[in-house]
Scaffold this motif. Structure first.
Motif, PDB file in Angstrom:
ATOM      1  N   ALA A  27      -1.730 -35.815  25.921  1.00 16.01           N
ATOM      2  CA  ALA A  27      -3.107 -35.330  26.073  1.00 16.01           C
ATOM      3  C   ALA A  27      -3.111 -33.905  26.614  1.00 16.01           C
ATOM      4  CB  ALA A  27      -3.884 -36.239  27.019  1.00 16.01           C
ATOM      5  N   GLY A  28      -2.193 -33.593  27.563  1.00 20.70           N
ATOM      6  CA  GLY A  28      -2.121 -32.243  28.123  1.00 20.70           C
ATOM      7  C   GLY A  28      -1.765 -31.249  27.052  1.00 20.70           C
ATOM      8  N   GLY A  29      -0.827 -31.582  26.181  1.00 19.96           N
ATOM      9  CA  GLY A  29      -0.457 -30.677  25.096  1.00 19.96           C
ATOM     10  C   GLY A  29      -1.630 -30.413  24.174  1.00 19.96           C
ATOM     11  N   GLU A  30      -2.360 -31.445  23.934  1.00 18.35           N
ATOM     12  CA  GLU A  30      -3.539 -31.308  23.070  1.00 18.35           C
ATOM     13  C   GLU A  30      -4.524 -30.306  23.679  1.00 18.35           C
ATOM     14  OE1 GLU A  30      -6.066 -32.582  19.790  1.00 18.35           O
ATOM     15  OE2 GLU A  30      -3.924 -32.605  20.207  1.00 18.35           O
ATOM     16  N   ALA A  31      -4.756 -30.411  24.997  1.00 14.83           N
ATOM     17  CA  ALA A  31      -5.701 -29.529  25.679  1.00 14.83           C
ATOM     18  C   ALA A  31      -5.226 -28.085  25.602  1.00 14.83           C
ATOM     19  CB  ALA A  31      -5.856 -29.961  27.140  1.00 14.83           C
ATOM     20  N   ARG A  32      -3.944 -27.880  25.823  1.00  7.80           N
ATOM     21  CA  ARG A  32      -3.366 -26.557  25.730  1.00  7.80           C
ATOM     22  C   ARG A  32      -3.583 -25.944  24.355  1.00  7.80           C
ATOM     23  NH1 ARG A  32       0.823 -24.293  28.567  1.00  7.80           N
ATOM     24  NH2 ARG A  32       1.129 -25.315  30.539  1.00  7.80           N
ATOM     25  N   ARG A  33      -3.255 -26.770  23.385  1.00  2.92           N
ATOM     26  CA  ARG A  33      -3.370 -26.296  22.022  1.00  2.92           C
ATOM     27  C   ARG A  33      -4.832 -25.869  21.757  1.00  2.92           C
ATOM     28  NH1 ARG A  33      -4.130 -28.233  16.468  1.00  2.92           N
ATOM     29  NH2 ARG A  33      -5.396 -29.860  17.386  1.00  2.92           N
ATOM     30  N   GLU A  34      -5.750 -26.681  22.229  1.00  2.00           N
ATOM     31  CA  GLU A  34      -7.167 -26.368  22.016  1.00  2.00           C
ATOM     32  C   GLU A  34      -7.542 -25.063  22.695  1.00  2.00           C
ATOM     33  OE1 GLU A  34     -10.047 -29.278  22.832  1.00  2.00           O
ATOM     34  OE2 GLU A  34      -9.760 -30.229  20.874  1.00  2.00           O
ATOM     35  N   ARG A  35      -6.958 -24.832  23.856  1.00  2.71           N
ATOM     36  CA  ARG A  35      -7.294 -23.615  24.578  1.00  2.71           C
ATOM     37  C   ARG A  35      -6.852 -22.397  23.769  1.00  2.71           C
ATOM     38  NH1 ARG A  35      -4.418 -23.587  29.758  1.00  2.71           N
ATOM     39  NH2 ARG A  35      -5.548 -25.509  30.155  1.00  2.71           N
ATOM     40  N   TRP A  36      -5.641 -22.483  23.220  1.00  2.00           N
ATOM     41  CA  TRP A  36      -5.152 -21.329  22.430  1.00  2.00           C
ATOM     42  C   TRP A  36      -6.005 -21.089  21.195  1.00  2.00           C
ATOM     43  CZ3 TRP A  36      -2.447 -17.649  24.245  1.00  2.00           C
ATOM     44  CH2 TRP A  36      -1.564 -17.881  25.313  1.00  2.00           C
ATOM     45  N   VAL A  37      -6.350 -22.201  20.564  1.00  2.00           N
ATOM     46  CA  VAL A  37      -7.199 -22.058  19.370  1.00  2.00           C
ATOM     47  C   VAL A  37      -8.522 -21.411  19.768  1.00  2.00           C
ATOM     48  CG1 VAL A  37      -8.466 -23.300  17.597  1.00  2.00           C
ATOM     49  CG2 VAL A  37      -6.118 -23.966  18.154  1.00  2.00           C
ATOM     50  N   ALA A  38      -9.062 -21.882  20.886  1.00  2.00           N
ATOM     51  CA  ALA A  38     -10.342 -21.333  21.347  1.00  2.00           C
ATOM     52  C   ALA A  38     -10.235 -19.835  21.595  1.00  2.00           C
ATOM     53  CB  ALA A  38     -10.784 -22.042  22.628  1.00  2.00           C
ATOM     54  N   ILE A  39      -9.150 -19.448  22.267  1.00  2.00           N
ATOM     55  CA  ILE A  39      -8.968 -18.020  22.546  1.00  2.00           C
ATOM     56  C   ILE A  39      -8.861 -17.236  21.244  1.00  2.00           C
ATOM     57  CG2 ILE A  39      -7.348 -16.333  23.502  1.00  2.00           C
ATOM     58  CD1 ILE A  39      -6.850 -18.301  25.777  1.00  2.00           C
ATOM     59  N   ALA A  45     -14.752 -11.624  18.903  1.00  2.00           N
ATOM     60  CA  ALA A  45     -15.988 -11.331  19.630  1.00  2.00           C
ATOM     61  C   ALA A  45     -15.682 -10.576  20.919  1.00  2.00           C
ATOM     62  CB  ALA A  45     -16.729 -12.620  19.929  1.00  2.00           C
ATOM     63  N   LEU A  46     -14.597 -11.001  21.591  1.00  2.00           N
ATOM     64  CA  LEU A  46     -14.237 -10.343  22.847  1.00  2.00           C
ATOM     65  C   LEU A  46     -13.895  -8.882  22.629  1.00  2.00           C
ATOM     66  CD1 LEU A  46     -12.106 -12.849  24.955  1.00  2.00           C
ATOM     67  CD2 LEU A  46     -14.281 -11.762  25.546  1.00  2.00           C
ATOM     68  N   GLY A  50     -15.874  -6.052  24.265  1.00  2.00           N
ATOM     69  CA  GLY A  50     -15.121  -5.169  25.155  1.00  2.00           C
ATOM     70  C   GLY A  50     -15.354  -3.714  24.800  1.00  2.00           C
ATOM     71  N   LEU A  51     -15.320  -3.448  23.492  1.00  2.00           N
ATOM     72  CA  LEU A  51     -15.434  -2.072  23.024  1.00  2.00           C
ATOM     73  C   LEU A  51     -16.836  -1.513  23.240  1.00  2.00           C
ATOM     74  CD1 LEU A  51     -13.065  -0.634  21.781  1.00  2.00           C
ATOM     75  CD2 LEU A  51     -14.095  -0.967  19.526  1.00  2.00           C
ATOM     76  N   PHE A  52     -17.853  -2.357  22.952  1.00  2.00           N
ATOM     77  CA  PHE A  52     -19.214  -1.833  22.957  1.00  2.00           C
ATOM     78  C   PHE A  52     -20.031  -2.229  24.176  1.00  2.00           C
ATOM     79  CE2 PHE A  52     -18.021  -1.807  18.453  1.00  2.00           C
ATOM     80  CZ  PHE A  52     -18.216  -0.464  18.196  1.00  2.00           C
ATOM     81  N   VAL A  53     -19.527  -3.134  25.001  1.00  2.00           N
ATOM     82  CA  VAL A  53     -20.283  -3.519  26.188  1.00  2.00           C
ATOM     83  C   VAL A  53     -19.482  -3.250  27.460  1.00  2.00           C
ATOM     84  CG1 VAL A  53     -21.467  -5.343  27.419  1.00  2.00           C
ATOM     85  CG2 VAL A  53     -21.602  -5.244  24.933  1.00  2.00           C
ATOM     86  N   PHE A  54     -18.303  -3.856  27.548  1.00  2.00           N
ATOM     87  CA  PHE A  54     -17.601  -3.789  28.835  1.00  2.00           C
ATOM     88  C   PHE A  54     -17.005  -2.414  29.095  1.00  2.00           C
ATOM     89  CE2 PHE A  54     -17.356  -8.369  27.664  1.00  2.00           C
ATOM     90  CZ  PHE A  54     -18.345  -8.754  28.545  1.00  2.00           C
ATOM     91  N   TRP A  55     -16.473  -1.793  28.051  1.00  2.00           N
ATOM     92  CA  TRP A  55     -15.921  -0.449  28.234  1.00  2.00           C
ATOM     93  C   TRP A  55     -17.027   0.550  28.608  1.00  2.00           C
ATOM     94  CZ3 TRP A  55     -12.396   2.704  29.565  1.00  2.00           C
ATOM     95  CH2 TRP A  55     -12.333   4.010  29.074  1.00  2.00           C
TER      96      TRP A  55
ATOM     97  N   ALA B  17     -26.492 -16.682  25.575  1.00  2.00           N
ATOM     98  CA  ALA B  17     -26.756 -15.632  24.589  1.00  2.00           C
ATOM     99  C   ALA B  17     -27.695 -14.583  25.153  1.00  2.00           C
ATOM    100  CB  ALA B  17     -27.345 -16.237  23.323  1.00  2.00           C
ATOM    101  N   VAL B  18     -28.729 -15.014  25.870  1.00  2.00           N
ATOM    102  CA  VAL B  18     -29.739 -14.046  26.283  1.00  2.00           C
ATOM    103  C   VAL B  18     -29.225 -13.031  27.307  1.00  2.00           C
ATOM    104  CG1 VAL B  18     -31.961 -13.785  27.396  1.00  2.00           C
ATOM    105  CG2 VAL B  18     -31.670 -15.459  25.587  1.00  2.00           C
ATOM    106  N   PRO B  19     -28.525 -13.482  28.352  1.00  2.00           N
ATOM    107  CA  PRO B  19     -27.983 -12.458  29.254  1.00  2.00           C
ATOM    108  C   PRO B  19     -27.063 -11.487  28.526  1.00  2.00           C
ATOM    109  CG  PRO B  19     -27.855 -14.612  30.258  1.00  2.00           C
ATOM    110  CD  PRO B  19     -28.281 -14.827  28.848  1.00  2.00           C
ATOM    111  N   ALA B  20     -26.357 -11.956  27.501  1.00  2.00           N
ATOM    112  CA  ALA B  20     -25.482 -11.058  26.763  1.00  2.00           C
ATOM    113  C   ALA B  20     -26.295  -9.994  26.046  1.00  2.00           C
ATOM    114  CB  ALA B  20     -24.647 -11.847  25.751  1.00  2.00           C
TER     115      ALA B  20
END
Lengths: 321, 477
Positions: A27-39, A45-46, A50-55, B17-20
Motif C-alpha cells: 500500500a505504501g508503494g502505491e501511495a508513493r507511486r501516486e504522489r509521483w504521478v500527481a507531481i 501548471a506549476l 511559477g513563471l507568471f505568478v510566483f516569479w 481556484a478563486v484565490p489563485a
C-alpha cells in the motif's frame, strides 16, 4: 502501452525504495507511486504559475523595498520606506476609500439587477430567448469599447444623457467632471458591463434548479414571493456566492473604464488602487516601480483578506446540494 | 479543470481556484513593473561624446539603416511618411530611414526607457518638449550642437524662440521638429450677436470676463458659456510665461537644476482664481481635463471663446464652415494688459541616440535630421500638418505663402511668435519631472474649479512635487 509504462514506474519506485526507507508495504508503494504521478501532472501548471505568478511576485516584493532611478532601474535598498510613505499619505487613504466604494457600488447592484432580470426571464412569455440574449449581450463588449460608448453618452456638451435631460427641462449634469458624481457614473457604466456575465451565471443556476424540490414546495402551498425567498434563493446561493467573490476581485482590478472615462479624476476621486499603481509605474513619464510595487503588495493583501473573509463568513450561508 | 471556476456547485475546487485568480490578477501589473525594472543602466558612453568624423558615411559601404520612432498619427503621420520617403529617394543606396509609430508622446518615452534597458534604442527619436530634461539626464544622446559645430553650420534660419526652448547654455540639444503654439480662438458670429466687436477680441483676463458676461446665457447672451477651455496644465504654463514669470526656479531650470515649481506664485493663482470665479458665475464651462470635450463645446458654439493649440486651427475651421459661423483667432491672452512676455512653444523635437550606436549610424541620423529641419521640408510639413515651421525661410517658400493666403488665421501665430521676446520665461521650464508637474498643476486647477480655495489648491499641488523633484535630482547627480 499505458499499463506497460505504469509498470515501469512501479518497478523503479519499488527498486529504489529499500535503499531510502525501511521496506514498505504494498500500500505504501502505491501511495508513493501516486504522489509521483500527481507531481508529474501538476508540473506543467506549476511551471506556468511559477513563471507568471510566483516569479513576478518575488520580483515585486524585491522591487517594493528598492528605490527607482529615472530610467526605472532599481537604485538600491530603501527598506520599508515606500510602505511608510504609503500609509502616511492621506491621498493613499483616499485611494483605498475610492477602491472600497467602487467595489461596493459595482458588485452589489450588478448582482441585484442581474438577479432581478434572471427571475423575470424565468417567466414563460413569448420571445424570452430574445430578451435573454439581449440582456446578456453586454458580456460580449470589451471594457474599452463599452467605455468609449459610455464616454459619448456622458459627454456634457453633446452627450445623449444630457440631451434627454434637457428635453425634460433639467439642467446639464457634469457626469464625469463633478467630483461628487464621477465615481457613481463610472460605477454605473461598470455595472452595465458586469450584468451580462452575472445574468448568464444566474440564469444557468435557475435553469438547473431541481424540479422535485420546487414541486414539493408547491405541493406544500408555497408560491410567488414565498417560493422565491425560501426555496429558490437558498438553492441559488452557490451561484450568488461565486458572483460576489469573482465580482469583488473583478472590481478591485478594474482599470479600462477609469482610464478611458475619467483618467482617475476629477481630483483623484476615481483613482482606485489599480489605477494608482498604473499612474506611479507608467503614466506621466513616471517609472516609480518601487512605489508602485509597494501598492501592488497592498492590493494583493487586500484581495487575499477579502477573499478569505468571504470564504470564512459568507460561505457558511451557502447551500451546497 | 477549466470549468471548475464557472461551476459553483463544486465548492472544494472553487476554494482553491478563486484565490489563485486573485493572486495572479493582482500581480499582473506588478509583473510589468518588474520586467522593466530589471537589467542595468544601459550604455554610459552617450551624451558627452563628440560628433563622428564627417566622412564616416562616405567610407561606409552599403546602405546604412536609420531607425526612427515618432508619435505622429493620422494626417500628421502621412506628412511625415512623405518626408521620410523623399529623404530615402534622395539617398538611395546610401541611407534608408525606417520610421515607426511608437504611440502617443507618453508611450514613446515609456518605450524608450525600456529600449535603454535592452540597449535597443532607435537612431532617431521624437520626444515631446516636456521630456527634454529627462532626455539630457538619460545620457543616451549626442547634442545637435556637436554636428552643427563640426559642420560650421549656419543655424540663423532656425526660429530663435523655438531653438530657445531646446537650447541649454547656448547649446542645441535636439532639433525642434514639430512645434505648435497656443492662441485664443473665438466665435465671431457669437460676438456679433452679443453686440461685441468681432475684430477686437479680448486680450487679457478682465477683458475675457467682460466679453463672457455679454456672451453667456447667464447675462442674456447667445452662447451657453462665454468661455470654455480644458483643465490643461499647458495653458497655465502659457499664462505664467505671457506675464514674463518663470514656472520653476533656477531661471526656469536654465541656470541649474530646478528644485521647485512656481505655479503657486501670485500671478498663477490670479489666473486660477479668475477661472474659478468664471465657472462659479456661470460664465465659463468646466468640461474637465479632456481637451476633446472643450474642443467639442467650442465647435458646437456652446462656448464662445477658448484657448487651444495652433494645431486645432484645421479642426476648428472645418467645424466653423460646417456650422455656418465665422472663426477668429488672436494672440494668447495676458493676465494683465501690457505685460511683457509671450507664449512658450510646444511640440516635439528629434534626438539622435549615440549610446550603443555606430558612428556611421549617427552620421546618417544627422543627415536625416538636417533634412527634416530644412526650410523646404518644413514648408511642406507646415502645409501638411499645420505645425509651425521651425525654419524662418520656410515661411518664404512659395507654397507656404500660398497656404497662409488660404488660411489667414495662421498668420496670427506667425506674428505672435515673431513678436515674442526670447527670455527665460518664454523659453519655458526645463524640469526632469515636467510631465508630472503639468499633471500636478492640473490637480490644483481642477480642485479650485470645483470649489477649493485657489491659493490653497495650487500650493498643495506645488508641494506635492517637492519629493519627486528632489528624488529625480538626486538620482541623476
Amino acid at each position: 502501452m499505458t499499463t506497460a509504462s505504469s509498470d515501469t514506474v512501479l518497478d523503479e519506485v519499488t527498486d529504489s525504495a529499500p535503499r531510502e526507507a525501511p521496506p514498505t508495504t504494498a500500500a505504501g508503494g502505491e501511495a508513493r507511486r501516486e504522489r509521483w504521478v500527481a507531481i508529474g501532472y501538476l508540473l506543467p501548471a506549476l511551471v506556468v504559475f511559477g513563471l507568471f505568478v510566483f516569479w513576478p511576485l518575488a520580483k515585486s516584493i524585491l522591487l517594493s523595498v528598492q528605490g527607482t532611478d529615472i530610467l526605472g532601474n532599481p537604485s538600491g535598498f530603501v527598506g520599508g520606506a515606500h510602505y511608510t510613505r504609503l500609509f502616511g499619505d492621506p491621498d493613499f487613504l483616499q485611494v483605498l476609500w475610492v477602491t472600497f466604494a467602487f467595489t461596493i457600488l459595482t458588485v452589489i447592484p450588478s448582482i441585484a439587477i442581474a438577479l432581478l432580470i434572471a427571475l423575470l426571464l424565468q417567466s414563460r412569455i413569448r420571445g424570452v430567448r430574445f430578451f435573454r440574449t439581449a440582456f446578456a449581450l453586454p458580456f460580449a463588449f470589451s471594457v474599452a469599447t463599452a467605455s468609449v460608448i459610455f464616454g459619448v453618452l456622458f459627454n456634457p456638451a453633446s452627450g445623449v444623457l444630457n440631451g434627454i435631460l434637457s428635453h425634460l427641462g433639467v439642467d446639464k449634469v457634469q457626469w464625469l467632471t463633478n467630483p461628487d458624481l464621477a465615481l457613481w457614473s463610472v460605477s454605473g457604466a461598470t455595472v452595465w458591463m458586469q450584468i451580462g456575465y452575472n445574468l448568464l451565471v444566474l440564469s444557468a443556476g435557475l435553469g438547473a434548479l431541481p424540479e422535485d424540490v420546487l414541486e414539493a414546495a408547491r405541493l406544500d402551498g408555497a408560491s410567488g414571493l414565498r417560493l422565491q425567498r425560501s426555496i429558490i434563493m437558498p438553492l441559488l446561493t452557490p451561484q450568488l456566492f461565486f458572483l460576489v467573490v469573482v465580482g469583488t476581485i473583478h472590481s478591485l482590478q478594474s482599470f479600462g473604464q477609469i482610464k478611458i472615462l475619467t483618467v482617475g479624476g476629477p481630483e483623484d476621486r476615481t483613482t482606485t488602487l489599480v489605477y494608482s499603481i498604473y499612474e506611479q509605474a507608467f503614466a506621466n513619464n513616471n517609472s516609480n516601480y518601487g512605489y508602485a510595487s509597494a501598492q501592488a503588495m497592498v492590493l494583493l493583501v487586500i484581495v487575499l483578506i477579502i477573499t478569505a473573509l468571504q470564504f470564512g463568513v459568507l460561505e457558511r450561508k451557502v447551500f451546497y446540494r | 479543470m477549466k470549468t471548475t471556476t464557472s461551476s459553483p456547485s463544486r465548492p472544494r475546487r472553487l476554494r482553491y481556484a478563486v484565490p489563485a485568480v486573485a493572486l495572479s490578477a493582482s500581480l499582473a501589473l506588478a509583473a510589468c513593473g518588474s520586467d522593466s525594472g530589471s537589467g542595468d543602466g544601459g550604455g554610459g558612453d552617450g551624451g558627452s561624446g563628440g560628433a563622428p568624423a564627417a566622412d564616416v558615411l562616405d567610407k561606409a559601404t552599403g546602405v546604412t539603416t536609420v531607425s526612427f520612432w515618432h508619435a505622429m498619427d493620422g494626417t500628421n503621420a502621412e506628412a511625415l511618411d512623405k518626408l521620410v520617403a523623399d529623404f530615402n529617394a534622395a539617398n538611395t543606396g546610401k541611407i534608408e530611414v525606417k520610421s515607426t509609430y511608437a504611440g502617443k508622446y507618453d508611450d514613446v518615452i515609456t518605450k524608450y526607457k525600456a529600449a535603454i534597458q535592452s540597449k535597443s534604442t532607435p537612431d532617431v527619436i521624437q520626444i515631446y518638449d516636456i521630456g527634454s530634461r529627462f532626455m539630457i539626464d538619460a545620457k543616451q544622446t549626442i547634442p545637435m550642437q556637436a554636428f552643427i559645430d563640426r559642420d560650421k553650420l549656419d543655424v540663423s534660419d532656425l526660429q530663435p524662440n523655438i531653438a530657445g526652448y531646446y537650447s541649454i547654455d547656448d547649446k542645441l540639444n535636439s532639433m525642434p521638429f514639430n512645434t505648435s503654439m497656443p492662441v485664443l480662438y473665438y466665435n465671431k458670429t457669437l460676438f456679433k450677436e452679443a453686440g461685441l466687436d468681432p475684430e477686437n477680441p479680448p486680450q487679457d483676463l478682465a477683458a475675457i470676463r467682460a466679453a463672457a458676461e455679454k456672451l453667456s446665457k447667464k447675462g442674456g447672451g447667445p452662447a451657453d458659456y462665454g468661455f470654455g477651455a480644458a483643465i490643461y496644465g499647458w495653458l497655465l504654463e502659457q499664462f505664467i510665461a505671457t506675464d514674463g514669470k518663470e514656472y520653476c526656479d533656477q531661471g526656469n531650470g536654465r541656470d541649474g537644476k530646478a528644485t521647485k515649481v512656481l505655479f503657486d506664485q501670485p500671478e498663477a493663482v490670479e489666473v486660477v482664481k479668475w477661472w474659478q470665479t468664471m465657472v462659479k458665475d456661470g460664465l465659463a464651462a468646466n468640461t474637465g481635463r479632456d481637451t476633446k470635450a472643450a474642443q467639442a463645446a467650442f465647435k458646437s458654439g456652446q462656448a464662445a471663446i477658448t484657448l487651444e493649440s495652433t494645431g486645432q486651427l484645421g479642426g476648428f475651421s472645418k467645424a466653423a464652415k460646417e456650422g455656418g459661423w465665422e472663426l477668429g483667432a488672436a494672440n494668447y491672452p495676458h493676465i494683465k494688459a501690457g505685460t511683457e512676455g509671450g507664449p512658450i512653444i510646444g511640440g516635439a523635437s528629434l534626438w539622435i541616440n549615440s549610446a550603443n550606436h555606430e558612428d556611421v549610424q549617427q552620421e546618417a541620423a544627422w543627415r536625416f535630421v538636417k533634412f527634416a529641419a530644412d526650410k523646404k521640408s518644413q514648408a511642406e510639413w507646415h502645409i501638411g500638418t499645420g505645425y509651425f515651421p521651425i525654419s524662418k525661410g520656410a515661411l518664404n517658400e512659395p507654397a507656404d505663402v500660398e497656404y497662409r493666403k488660404a488660411n489667414p488665421l495662421f498668420d496670427v501665430a506667425v506674428k505672435q511668435l515673431e513678436g515674442t521676446k526670447l527670455s527665460k520665461a518664454t523659453q519655458g521650464c526645463l524640469l526632469g519631472v515636467m510631465p508630472q508637474a503639468r499633471k500636478a498643476s492640473e490637480d490644483g486647477l481642477e480642485a479650485a474649479l470645483n470649489g477649493t480655495d485657489a491659493q490653497e489648491a495650487m500650493t498643495k499641488a506645488a508641494e506635492s512635487l517637492s519629493g519627486q523633484i528632489s528624488q529625480y535630482n538626486s538620482s541623476v547627480e
